[in-house]
Design an enzyme around this catalytic site. Structure first.
Site, PDB file in Angstrom:
ATOM      1  N   GLU A  16       0.824  -1.216   0.000  1.00 61.84           N
ATOM      2  CA  GLU A  16       0.000   0.000   0.000  1.00 61.84           C
ATOM      3  C   GLU A  16       0.856   1.263   0.000  1.00 61.84           C
ATOM      4  OE1 GLU A  16      -2.982  -0.174  -0.692  1.00 61.84           O
ATOM      5  OE2 GLU A  16      -3.587  -2.210  -0.133  1.00 61.84           O
ATOM      6  N   ARG A  40     -18.191  -0.893   6.393  1.00 57.54           N
ATOM      7  CA  ARG A  40     -19.033  -1.770   7.194  1.00 57.54           C
ATOM      8  C   ARG A  40     -18.747  -1.595   8.685  1.00 57.54           C
ATOM      9  NH1 ARG A  40     -20.278  -6.321   4.261  1.00 57.54           N
ATOM     10  NH2 ARG A  40     -21.779  -6.708   5.918  1.00 57.54           N
ATOM     11  N   CYS A  78      -7.640  -1.300   8.061  1.00 56.72           N
ATOM     12  CA  CYS A  78      -6.270  -1.402   7.556  1.00 56.72           C
ATOM     13  C   CYS A  78      -5.725  -0.031   7.206  1.00 56.72           C
ATOM     14  CB  CYS A  78      -6.225  -2.345   6.355  1.00 56.72           C
ATOM     15  SG  CYS A  78      -6.542  -4.048   6.866  1.00 56.72           S
ATOM     16  N   HIS A 128      -1.361  -5.453   2.317  1.00 57.85           N
ATOM     17  CA  HIS A 128      -2.566  -6.289   2.265  1.00 57.85           C
ATOM     18  C   HIS A 128      -2.206  -7.644   1.668  1.00 57.85           C
ATOM     19  CE1 HIS A 128      -5.938  -3.149   2.601  1.00 57.85           C
ATOM     20  NE2 HIS A 128      -6.287  -4.138   3.405  1.00 57.85           N
TER      21      HIS A 128
HETATM   22  N1  PCA Z   1      -8.456  -6.379   6.826  1.00 61.63           N
HETATM   23  C1  PCA Z   1      -9.371  -5.271   6.954  1.00 61.63           C
HETATM   24  C2  PCA Z   1      -9.383  -4.944   8.422  1.00 61.63           C
HETATM   25  C3  PCA Z   1      -8.754  -6.111   9.106  1.00 61.63           C
HETATM   26  C4  PCA Z   1      -8.115  -6.880   8.043  1.00 61.63           C
HETATM   27  O1  PCA Z   1      -7.359  -7.850   8.210  1.00 61.63           O
HETATM   28  C5  PCA Z   1      -9.077  -4.117   6.012  1.00 61.63           C
HETATM   29  O2  PCA Z   1      -8.629  -4.365   4.886  1.00 61.63           O
HETATM   30  O3  PCA Z   1      -9.329  -2.965   6.354  1.00 61.63           O
END
Ligand code: PCA
Length: 198
Positions: free
Chosen positions: A80, A90, A142, A166
Site C-alpha cells: 500500500e 461496514r 487497515c 494487504h
Molecule cells: N483487513 C481489513 C481490516 C482487518 C483486516 O485484516 C481491512 O482491509 O481494512
C-alpha cells in the site's frame, strides 16, 4: 540488531479467520535479516486502533513498522502506497459503523508509506511471489492502522519507517467463500521476504 514491529488483525466481517494472525504468530520472536521481530494482533475496532498502534510504537521503539491485513478478494500481495484521513464502510467487530469521519481532525489528508515499496515489488516478483503496489488501502481498519502509525511517527518526530501490506485470503477462507486464495505458507513466505529486503 534492529527492531521490527509486525502487526496483524483478528477475524472480521464474514471472514472466520485472518491469515495475518497466523503470519504474526509464526514470525513473532524470530530474527529475520537485520531485524528482531515483535508481533502484535489488533482487534478490528475503530475506537481502539489509533491508540494501540501509537502505544506499541512508543513502547517497542521499533526501527521499522510493518502492518498487515487481509484483503479478501484481492489476488496477490498489495504493497500500500498511501493511507487517507477517513474511516468508512461496514461496521467493525464492536458494531461501530463509520460514516466518512476523519481519523485525526487536524491530521493531514494522506500519508505515504515510508517502506521501500519499489524494492519489495521487484524482490517479490524475482522470487516468483505475485505482488504489486496498490494506491488504496480502503477506508476500513487497515487504512486506519496505517494512517495512525504514520501520523504518530510524524507527530512524534521519529525516523521510524512504516507502512502497510494487504495479503490475499488463505485457502481456509477460499474453500468457504468465492474469493481467490493462497496457501498460508506462501503468504508467510512473502512477508518473511519483505522483512529480509527491509
Ligand atoms: N483487513 C481489513 C481490516 C482487518 C483486516 O485484516 C481491512 O482491509 O481494512
Amino acid at each position: 540488531m534492529k527492531k521490527l514491529l509486525l502487526t496483524g488483525f483478528e477475524p472480521f466481517l464474514k471472514f472466520k479467520s485472518n491469515p495475518t494472525e497466523a503470519v504474526v504468530k509464526e514470525l513473532h520472536g524470530e530474527a529475520i535479516g537485520d531485524f528482531q521481530v515483535t508481533g502484535k494482533i489488533y482487534p478490528v475496532a475503530f475506537e481502539r486502533i489509533s491508540k494501540m498502534i501509537a502505544d506499541d510504537i512508543r513502547e517497542e521503539q521499533p526501527d521499522v513498522v510493518v502492518c498487515l491485513g487481509l484483503a479478501g478478494g484481492r489476488h496477490n500481495i498489495h504493497l500500500e502506497r498511501i493511507a487517507i484521513n477517513c474511516i468508512d464502510g461496514r461496521p467493525d467487530n464492536n458494531g461501530f459503523h463509520p460514516n466518512g469521519e476523519k481519523i485525526d481532525a487536524t491530521g493531514p489528508d494522506g500519508l505515504f508509506s515510508t517502506l521501500p515499496l519499489k524494492a519489495y515489488e521487484a524482490a517479490l516478483q524475482a522470487a516468483e511471489i505475485p505482488a504489486q503496489i496498490s494506491n488504496t488501502a480502503g477506508t476500513y481498519l487497515c487504512n486506519n492502522v496505517m494512517y495512525s502509525a504514520l501520523n504518530y511517527i510524524h507527530s512524534a518526530g521519529l525516523d521510524t519507517s512504516a507502512g502497510f501490506i494487504h495479503v490475499p485470503a488463505h485457502h481456509e477462507i477460499g474453500t468457504e467463500m468465492d474469493v481467490p486464495s493462497w496457501p498460508q505458507a506462501d503468504i508467510t513466505k512473502a512477508i518473511r521476504k519483505i522483512i529480509e529486503f527491509t
